[in-house]
Write an enzyme that holds these catalytic residues in place. Structure first.
Site, PDB file in Angstrom:
ATOM      1  N   CYS A   1       0.830  -1.202   0.000  1.00  0.00           N
ATOM      2  CA  CYS A   1       0.000   0.000   0.000  1.00  0.00           C
ATOM      3  C   CYS A   1       0.869   1.258   0.000  1.00  0.00           C
ATOM      4  O   CYS A   1       1.468   1.572  -1.018  1.00  0.00           O
ATOM      5  CB  CYS A   1      -1.008  -0.053   1.139  1.00  0.00           C
ATOM      6  SG  CYS A   1      -2.475   0.910   0.780  1.00  0.00           S
TER       7      CYS A   1
ATOM      8  N   HIS B   1      -3.743  -5.060   0.361  1.00  0.00           N
ATOM      9  CA  HIS B   1      -3.152  -5.604   1.600  1.00  0.00           C
ATOM     10  C   HIS B   1      -3.172  -7.134   1.576  1.00  0.00           C
ATOM     11  O   HIS B   1      -4.098  -7.747   2.119  1.00  0.00           O
ATOM     12  CB  HIS B   1      -3.938  -5.099   2.811  1.00  0.00           C
ATOM     13  CG  HIS B   1      -3.737  -3.657   3.086  1.00  0.00           C
ATOM     14  ND1 HIS B   1      -2.805  -3.187   3.972  1.00  0.00           N
ATOM     15  CD2 HIS B   1      -4.337  -2.567   2.558  1.00  0.00           C
ATOM     16  CE1 HIS B   1      -2.839  -1.872   3.995  1.00  0.00           C
ATOM     17  NE2 HIS B   1      -3.764  -1.466   3.142  1.00  0.00           N
TER      18      HIS B   1
ATOM     19  N   GLU C   1      -1.547  -9.170   3.258  1.00  0.00           N
ATOM     20  CA  GLU C   1      -1.398  -9.763   4.602  1.00  0.00           C
ATOM     21  C   GLU C   1      -2.749 -10.112   5.234  1.00  0.00           C
ATOM     22  O   GLU C   1      -2.807 -10.913   6.160  1.00  0.00           O
ATOM     23  CB  GLU C   1      -0.602  -8.809   5.512  1.00  0.00           C
ATOM     24  CG  GLU C   1      -1.323  -7.563   6.016  1.00  0.00           C
ATOM     25  CD  GLU C   1      -1.309  -6.387   5.026  1.00  0.00           C
ATOM     26  OE1 GLU C   1      -1.071  -6.621   3.830  1.00  0.00           O
ATOM     27  OE2 GLU C   1      -1.573  -5.242   5.454  1.00  0.00           O
TER      28      GLU C   1
END
Ligand code: GLN
Length: 549
Positions: A382, A508, A510
């Site tokens: 990001c 994102h 993750e």
């Protein structure tokens, strides 16, 4: 009909209620039951999206775009199933609904009160996930600590639900702390007795007591807790500190937490727990064959919880690579041209973290330049991706003072710019580009090697984007957009084909890494870091190098 388990916490905060709830859910899932978890938080923010990470850790985002508490990340990582908008509710959200209804005249002239109107709305939301009959069990974690003024309406809602439901349809698990006094060499049960008493005063009696402890609880102590807290001795569960959160389900299995729960809920004929994949993961986690050091550059590194999902993704990806991932936190504000080489010299990979605002961005740019020029594996998420674009613009394209308009409105080269749909937005809460969006991946790119497919979906939380006005310049100079949103052309992934591993993503990744499905960019990043470490060690050790030749 779904059955309900409520998880409360006593004595102190930070006892790991989320991990206990997720571990219990994992065990029930492993026995073949359909389980989900939700969290009710007593604060007045409508959601945690507006909270500074220093206040409450990372903000987790669901596929359907809810900004939520980080515990939902644990639920997803343990259960390998997505949560949603309904899975996290705050006092603010409850009051907002009730007040909106009052303004619409829905209460027909009645005085609107905490009981029954607020508690009714809490109960409605607690039962919501049960409506579509998808789950056998719904676990609800109550944020905060029993005895807090702000959590009273939630405990009252649980009391009413317990009263309304059949005995076997609902239960309460209370998590407490058994402190060890080293001077007295003794574990103390008094705080637990008090917290159970507090909960009972509020009308709720726990069925199971889970005791967080640094030392094992012997039988006498368990008996004592059972007697004073009015539960059966087998309902006193030891939750001793574990070396990894992923050990906790197995510890709870040993203690029989799932069996107690199944008995209380009258669920018979359950299967033996199927935890083969989970155990294989733990085995790899415990016995790594190599080690890499990854630098995590961000501005909230003092607080572990601020980058929770990133750190957990490294655990999953490390195990997949049978490699221990040591994460070295580097504060972006401390990096500059003079010290960057020294600060990053021990790294095998660099991750530049997401973030907001201008603090520390020059340090991030400096670190990215170093990674680009020194073949150090780089992964930007990001804001990290946006900084990689700025670094390339300034140092390769020669766009002097290139920047993001988030930091410098009047930059001559706005290579990162506010998304069109954001230009009219003034309110802060829930207004970013949130949740899952599709992304098309170009073949013959690093992104394609990683994902092995041309169409993916990942979660987002941002307002700024790559400015497509400059796309041709970037491509010509060697930074290519390997992933784009199919509808808008928004650049989702950039990479440098001339570099061994250099990738930045606008989304994102993750947020979708789980124990059973580690996120592929993290997996490949660790693989690249391993290769980098091997090469570096070979250079340091010429003997090894000649063997390699
Ligand atoms: N501040 C940047 C944006 O809004 C990046 C956000 C992030 O890193 N999550 O676009």
């Amino acid at each position: 009909m779904s059955k309900y388990i409520f998880v409360t916490g006593g004595v102190t905060s930070s006892l790991g209620k989320g991990i206990i709830a997720a571990s219990l859910a994992k065990l029930l899932q492993a026995r073949g039951l359909k389980v989900t978890i939700q969290k009710f938080d007593p604060y007045i923010n409508v959601d945690p999206g507006t909270l500074n990470p220093y206040e409450h850790g990372e903000c987790f985002v669901t596929d359907d775009g809810a900004e939520t508490d980080l515990d939902l990340g644990h639920y997803e990582r343990f259960l390998n199933t997505p949560t949603s908008q309904s899975s996290n509710v705050t006092t603010g959200r409850i009051y907002q609904t009730v007040i909106n209804k009052e303004r619409e005249g829905a209460y027909l002239g009645k005085t609107v009160q905490v009981i029954p109107h607020i508690t009714d709305e809490i109960k409605r939301r607690m039962l919501l996930l049960g409506k579509d009959k998808k789950y056998d069990i719904i676990i609800t974690e109550l944020g905060g600590t029993v005895g807090d003024i702000e959590s009273l309406p939630f405990v009252e809602a649980v009391r009413q639900l317990q009263w309304e439901m059949a005995e076997e349809d609902c239960m309460v698990v209370h998590l407490t702390l058994i402190p060890y006094l080293s001077a007295a060499k003794e574990l103390k049960t008094k705080p637990t007795q008090h917290s159970v008493r507090l909960l009972s005063q509020e009308g709720v009696h726990p069925d199971v007591i889970v005791c967080r402890t640094e030392q094992p609880l012997n039988n006498d102590l368990k008996q004592k807790i059972a007697l004073f807290c009015n539960v059966k001795p087998d309902a006193v569960i030891e939750a001793i500190d574990a070396s990894s959160i992923y050990e906790v389900p197995l510890k709870m299995l040993q203690e029989g937490l799932d069996v107690i729960v199944l008995k209380k809920l009258h669920i018979n004929g359950y299967a033996a727990p199927e935890l083969t994949k989970w155990k294989a993961f733990l085995e790899k986690l415990k016995y790594p064959k190599s080690k890499v050091t990854i630098g995590l550059i961000g501005k909230y590194i003092e607080l572990q919880d601020a980058y929770k999902s990133i750190l957990e993704s490294f655990v999953h990806a490390g195990a997949m690579n049978e490699c221990k991932v040591e994460v070295l936190d580097v504060h972006s504000e401390t990096i500059n041209v003079d010290n960057v080489a020294e600060k990053l010299s021990k790294l095998d990979g660099l991750l530049v973290a997401p973030g907001f605002g201008s603090r520390g961005v020059e340090g991030k740019i400096c670190a990215i330049k170093y990674a680009r020029e020194n073949e150090l594996p780089f992964f930007g998420i990001c804001l990290g991706m946006q900084m990689a674009v700025i670094e390339f613009a300034r140092n390769v394209l020669g766009f002097e003072h290139a920047h993001s308009t988030e930091m410098v409105k009047e930059t001559p080269y706005p290579v990162i710019d506010l998304m069109d749909e954001q230009k009219e937005v003034t309110a802060k809460g829930g207004t970013m580009r949130l949740g899952a969006y599709p992304c098309d991946i170009k073949k013959d790119t690093l992104a394609y090697t990683i994902y092995k497919q041309t169409s993916i979906s990942e979660r987002h939380r941002h307002r700024w984007e790559f400015n497509n006005k400059y796309l041709a310049d970037f491509e010509k100079a060697g930074m290519i957009p390997s992933g784009k949103n199919p509808a808008t052309g928004l650049v989702e992934i950039v990479e440098l084909p001339d570099h061994p591993f250099f990738i930045g993503v606008q989304y994102h990744p993750e947020l979708k890494s789980t124990v059973e499905n580690p996120q592929p960019i993290f997996v490949h990043f660790i693989k690249a870091a391993k290769a980098f470490a091997e090469k570096r060690n070979a250079i340091k050790n010429p003997l090894l190098q000649s063997e390699m030749i």
